[in-house]
Design an enzyme around this catalytic site. Structure first.
Site, PDB file in Angstrom:
ATOM      1  N   HIS A 186       3.960 -18.186  -1.515  1.00 45.71           N
ATOM      2  CA  HIS A 186       3.035 -17.872  -2.600  1.00 45.71           C
ATOM      3  C   HIS A 186       2.902 -16.367  -2.773  1.00 45.71           C
ATOM      4  O   HIS A 186       3.339 -15.586  -1.927  1.00 45.71           O
ATOM      5  CB  HIS A 186       1.650 -18.469  -2.312  1.00 45.71           C
ATOM      6  CG  HIS A 186       0.911 -17.802  -1.194  1.00 45.71           C
ATOM      7  ND1 HIS A 186       1.226 -17.998   0.136  1.00 45.71           N
ATOM      8  CD2 HIS A 186      -0.129 -16.925  -1.210  1.00 45.71           C
ATOM      9  CE1 HIS A 186       0.417 -17.283   0.894  1.00 45.71           C
ATOM     10  NE2 HIS A 186      -0.416 -16.612   0.099  1.00 45.71           N
ATOM     11  N   GLU A 202       2.242   6.906 -10.523  1.00 47.87           N
ATOM     12  CA  GLU A 202       3.505   6.583 -11.186  1.00 47.87           C
ATOM     13  C   GLU A 202       3.422   6.867 -12.685  1.00 47.87           C
ATOM     14  O   GLU A 202       4.409   7.290 -13.297  1.00 47.87           O
ATOM     15  CB  GLU A 202       3.887   5.129 -10.915  1.00 47.87           C
ATOM     16  CG  GLU A 202       4.265   4.865  -9.467  1.00 47.87           C
ATOM     17  CD  GLU A 202       4.969   3.535  -9.264  1.00 47.87           C
ATOM     18  OE1 GLU A 202       5.129   2.791 -10.253  1.00 47.87           O
ATOM     19  OE2 GLU A 202       5.376   3.246  -8.117  1.00 47.87           O
ATOM     20  N   TYR A 339       0.493  10.527  12.556  1.00 46.66           N
ATOM     21  CA  TYR A 339       1.017  11.519  11.620  1.00 46.66           C
ATOM     22  C   TYR A 339       1.025  10.982  10.199  1.00 46.66           C
ATOM     23  O   TYR A 339       0.672  11.686   9.246  1.00 46.66           O
ATOM     24  CB  TYR A 339       2.433  11.928  12.042  1.00 46.66           C
ATOM     25  CG  TYR A 339       2.982  13.104  11.263  1.00 46.66           C
ATOM     26  CD1 TYR A 339       2.676  14.412  11.632  1.00 46.66           C
ATOM     27  CD2 TYR A 339       3.808  12.909  10.159  1.00 46.66           C
ATOM     28  CE1 TYR A 339       3.178  15.492  10.918  1.00 46.66           C
ATOM     29  CE2 TYR A 339       4.309  13.977   9.438  1.00 46.66           C
ATOM     30  CZ  TYR A 339       3.995  15.267   9.823  1.00 46.66           C
ATOM     31  OH  TYR A 339       4.487  16.332   9.111  1.00 46.66           O
ATOM     32  N   GLU A 340       1.420   9.702  10.050  1.00 45.83           N
ATOM     33  CA  GLU A 340       1.479   9.121   8.702  1.00 45.83           C
ATOM     34  C   GLU A 340       0.093   9.049   8.060  1.00 45.83           C
ATOM     35  O   GLU A 340      -0.048   9.234   6.850  1.00 45.83           O
ATOM     36  CB  GLU A 340       2.091   7.714   8.740  1.00 45.83           C
ATOM     37  CG  GLU A 340       3.589   7.685   8.982  1.00 45.83           C
ATOM     38  CD  GLU A 340       3.952   7.566  10.448  1.00 45.83           C
ATOM     39  OE1 GLU A 340       5.111   7.247  10.750  1.00 45.83           O
ATOM     40  OE2 GLU A 340       3.058   7.786  11.298  1.00 45.83           O
TER      41      GLU A 340
END
EC number: 2.7.7.12
Length: 379
Positions: A186, A202, A339-340
């Site tokens: 699903h 974006e 870090y991310e």
């Protein structure tokens, strides 16, 4: 004087000089890459793939899933939490999420009393779409016509909800590793009266590129990747699958139409047929990589709907993101931590290496191959 006897500043200067004299190889040397679609950078550290792994190992995935469980709220005929009974569906099934994150009738919060404490209205709807009546199948194990039916349902719900809301987000979380506790195939559809953060980024990036270059960013990017070839995973008459130059997740892919298409409902019947076939091949390769039901989060991004239609969205190109977490095996995943979370995204395996590994994998599912072997052994 030897370098070992030099002061720290001299040693640093010597190290920098050695680095500048070396020949850069993306597969060996760390570097940062720019993501023009979402206006962010990723650190690529290919040399880290050599390090031993002593971190968390995920449990093996459940080997068998019952085809039909009357207690599973996504199965045909099952009773859901709100007391409603699912119909005996034999294809796709779309229904309102029983625990929605967005509702259409939320009150307006009114003006904020300080610029540091802004609050704005959030309204929308959340739906769930079952792909298939059986719980023991996933998209790569479904037939191409069955996947085509899913694509048609995606296009229909985008058009339906897009008549009222500017953003319709289709997404699938596959596997417990990605927070999906129900194995039934699903996805979810959330429609909102606002553009979410990533959609806004974006929107800005594609608009800026179109203003500067007179062409859609992702349409040009697809053309460039077809020329360079090193990050391609699959190509077909109407579609391109690649590991983005700026990929963050180890085996992240981007699915792009070859022609300029802004939204899912605009796809022609031929493009939808080809998309179904392409999706089956890609997801089969994913499963074949570590011979497991490959977890991922995926979703479609297209031009905003409603008032943002028409010429103002010529900069948009329809695309799908696939974000799988597995890195080294079926039980070793990438974590977005440290870090991310505090600096920027980082990856070890280069996008080019990831694309090559996916590209050479067979397009016949390993489960089917194993069944053929078992049949031959008992014949």
């Amino acid at each position: 004087m030897s370098q070992s006897g030099a002061d720290p500043e001299q040693r640093q200067q010597a190290s920098e000089a050695d680095a500048m004299a070396a020949t850069f190889r993306a597969s060996e040397h760390q570097h940062i890459r720019y993501n023009p679609l979402q206006d962010e950078w990723v650190l690529v550290s290919a040399h880290r793939m050599k390090r031993p792994w002593q971190g968390q190992v995920e449990p093996q995935l459940l080997k068998t899933v019952p085809r039909h469980d009357p207690l599973n709220p996504l199965c045909p005929g099952a009773t859901r939490a709100n007391g409603e009974v699912n119909p005996p569906y034999d294809g796709t099934f779309l229904f309102d999420n029983d625990f929605p994150a967005l509702q259409p009738d939320a009150p307006d919060p009114g003006p904020s009393d300080h610029p540091l404490f802004r609050v704005e209205a959030a309204r929308g709807v959340c739906k769930v779409m079952c792909f298939h009546p059986w719980s023991d199948v996933t998209l790569p194990l479904m037939s191409v016509p069955e996947i085509r039916a899913v694509i048609d349902a995606w296009a229909s719900v985008t058009e339906e909800l897009g008549a009222q809301y500017p953003w319709v987000q289709i997404f699938e979380n596959k596997g417990a590793m990605m927070g999906c506790s129900n194995p039934h195939p699903h996805c979810q559809v959330w429609a909102s009266n606002f553009l979410p953060d990533i959609a806004q980024r974006e929107e800005r990036s594609q608009q800026t590129y179109h203003n500067q270059h007179g062409k859609p960013l992702l349409l040009e990017y697809g053309h460039q990747e077809l020329l360079r070839k090193e990050r391609l995973v699959l190509t077909s008459e109407y579609w391109i699958v690649l590991v983005p130059f700026w990929a963050v997740w180890p085996f992240q892919t981007l699915l792009l139409p070859r022609r300029h298409v802004q939204r899912l409902p605009e796809l022609t019947p031929a493009e939808r047929d080809d998309l179904a076939s392409t999706m089956k091949k890609l997801l089969t390769k994913y499963d074949n990589l570590f011979e497991t039901s490959f977890p991922y989060s995926m979703g479609w991004h297209g031009a905003p709907m409603g008032l943002k239609t028409g010429a103002t969205c010529d900069h948009w190109q329809l695309h799908a993101h696939y974000y799988p977490p597995l890195l080294r095996s079926a039980t070793v995943r990438k974590f977005m931590v440290g870090y991310e979370m505090l600096a920027q995204a980082q990856r070890d395996l280069t996008p080019e290496q990831a694309a090559e590994r996916l590209r050479v994998l067979p397009e016949v599912h390993y489960c089917l191959t194993q069944k053929d072997k078992e049949t031959a052994a008992t014949a």
